[in-house]
Design an enzyme around this catalytic site. Structure first.
Site, short mmCIF file in Angstrom:
data_model
loop_
_atom_site.label_atom_id
_atom_site.label_comp_id
_atom_site.label_asym_id
_atom_site.label_seq_id
_atom_site.Cartn_x
_atom_site.Cartn_y
_atom_site.Cartn_z
NE ARG A 205 -2.60 0.82 3.50
CZ ARG A 205 -2.82 0.02 4.55
NH1 ARG A 205 -3.59 -1.04 4.43
NH2 ARG A 205 -2.27 0.27 5.71
CE LYS B 181 -10.79 12.48 -16.79
NZ LYS B 181 -11.87 11.52 -16.90
CE1 TYR C 231 -16.02 14.82 -14.04
CE2 TYR C 231 -15.13 14.16 -11.92
CZ TYR C 231 -15.65 13.84 -13.16
OH TYR C 231 -15.80 12.52 -13.50
CG ASP D 57 -9.46 18.94 -11.51
OD1 ASP D 57 -8.59 18.70 -12.37
OD2 ASP D 57 -10.46 18.23 -11.33
C1 PLP Z 1 -11.66 17.95 -14.58
C2 PLP Z 1 -11.80 16.54 -14.07
N1 PLP Z 1 -11.32 16.26 -12.83
C3 PLP Z 1 -11.41 15.04 -12.31
C4 PLP Z 1 -11.99 14.01 -13.01
C5 PLP Z 1 -12.12 12.67 -12.36
O1 PLP Z 1 -11.22 11.75 -12.87
P1 PLP Z 1 -11.54 10.19 -12.80
O2 PLP Z 1 -12.52 9.91 -13.89
O3 PLP Z 1 -10.21 9.54 -12.98
O4 PLP Z 1 -12.12 9.91 -11.46
C6 PLP Z 1 -12.49 14.24 -14.30
C7 PLP Z 1 -13.12 13.16 -15.07
O5 PLP Z 1 -13.74 13.36 -16.09
C8 PLP Z 1 -12.41 15.55 -14.83
O6 PLP Z 1 -12.89 15.84 -16.04
#
Ligand code: PLP
Length: 386
Positions: free
Chosen positions: A57, A208, A111, A183
């Site tokens: 972990r 992504k 998001y 983010d």
């Molecule tokens: C701007 C943004 N932050 C966070 C996330 C979350 O990522 P995950 O899908 O890996 O949980 C996304 C997913 O689409 C996103 O577009």
């Protein structure tokens, strides 16, 4: 490597010989139990730390190599920790810095699942969320009170792409003793250096662009010295970890991030500029276009744009939007973005503090690595049928 250019760091970072054993890449080190030669050696591995095998972990050379590489991409950062998804990383970062009774300032264009976390779990644990206008900039100061503990930014905003004045907001927040979180998934550290801009916790959905191939779920948080210990302590007690297979895929993706992002940028801008000239299109929301809210901050702070943006259909309804997306040949219909392929999605931003700067049905595009002329022809055929 710290004195080298970002493109060079992307290639070399994290490739310590003790982790790669002379190969170009580290192997996939899969582990739960780590065997020690003696009780003394086992005790010496405490507390768990990067570079010392302890327990699965707490990582293996595969995950450490990715963490080190991501840290090197953010000048001024102290460390990076991995999470099972981008959403897991958002949760891990917020839970590390908030406690009952605190107030959190959350951007209104966040998001969806980030909003959901605030409105459910954080609320249940006594944290109050105040949503703010993404374009508020230094005016955020007026919202900071006695109980305000953290400022969360997402730039550009999900679906609506407002670019925030991150350095300005961080300066105000820092002076008031707040922790700042961003983010940074859209730009990645290659196009926006979050920690240099004053952010304490820079969050990526590595799912992504870092992965880049639509085949992994992974998140990361890169932290300054000021909050590193809190982040790690919280991660450990919450049992947040990421598997070595995902880390290995993300490392593979990272090595080509520069060339991929430059092509996403080129293709995305070509498609966005073409869309802007179409009579069926009301508005194109792309940070590199002048009329995008906050474009001036993009021009000032970012070194590039990626392939994700939205456009508004002029005079069309929900049924027309659905027909257009369903009819596209080269754009897949699906969640996520940031991989090599193009995607289209009906986008309906949720707002509670502000009104979005547009009206009409919104479509979010991820422009992939296909030839942009083929993508334009596909969109042209779709728009002609409206
Ligand atoms: C701007 C943004 N932050 C966070 C996330 C979350 O990522 P995950 O899908 O890996 O949980 C996304 C997913 O689409 C996103 O577009």
């Amino acid at each position: 490597m710290k004195d080298k250019k970002p493109e060079t760091r992307l290639v070399a970072a994290g490739r310590r010989e003790e982790w790669t054993q002379g190969l170009v890449n580290p192997a996939v080190w899969r582990a739960s139990t780590i065997l020690f030669d003696s009780v003394a050696e086992m005790k010496a591995a405490n507390p768990p730390r990067e570079g010392v095998l302890h327990y699965g972990r707490n990582g293996t050379p595969t995950t450490w190599a990715l963490c080190e590489a991501l840290t090197e991409m953010e000048p001024g950062a102290a460390m990076t920790r991995l999470y099972p998804s981008g959403s897991g990383a958002v949760a891990g970062a917020l839970l590390a810095v908030l406690e009952a009774g605190d107030e959190l300032l959350m951007v209104d264009s966040a998001y969806g699942p980030t909003r959901a976390l605030c409105d459910t779990v954080l609320k249940r644990f006594g944290v109050t969320t105040i949503y703010y206008d993404p374009m508020l900039g230094r005016g955020i100061e007026a919202l900071i009170g006695e109980k305000t503990r953290a400022l969360f930014m997402e730039s550009p905003g999900t679906h609506s792409f407002e670019v925030q004045d991150v350095p300005g907001m961080c300066a105000v927040a820092r002076a008031k003793g707040l922790v700042t979180l961003l983010d940074n998934t859209w730009a990645t550290p290659l196009f926006f250096k979050a920690i240099e801009a004053g952010v304490d916790l820079s969050i990526l959905a590595c799912t992504k662009y870092i992965g880049g191939h639509a085949d992994l779920m992974l998140g990361s948080v890169t932290a300054t010295e000021r909050v590193a210990e809190r982040l790690e302590r919280t991660r450990r007690v919450l049992g947040q970890t990421a598997g070595p297979d995902e880390a290995w895929l993300a490392l593979r993706g990272l090595r080509t991030l520069d060339v991929r992002l430059k092509r996403h940028q080129e293709n995305g801008l070509k498609v966005a500029r073409w869309l802007k000239g179409q009579k069926q299109v009301g508005r194109v929301l792309h940070p590199a276009l002048q009329d995008c809210p906050g474009h001036e901050y993009w021009a000032r702070d970012f070194s590039g744009a990626t392939g994700l943006f939205s456009f508004v259909l002029d005079g069309a309804d929900e049924a027309a939007r659905t027909r257009l997306i369903d009819g596209l040949e080269l754009f897949g219909i699906g969640y996520s973005w940031g991989a090599f392929e193009s995607l289209a999605l009906p986008a309906d931003p949720v707002r509670t503090a502000t009104k979005a700067a547009f009206e009409g049905p919104l479509i979010r595009l991820h422009v992939g690595l296909e030839d942009p002329d083929d993508l334009i022809a596909d969109l042209a055929a779709g728009l002609a049928c409206l």
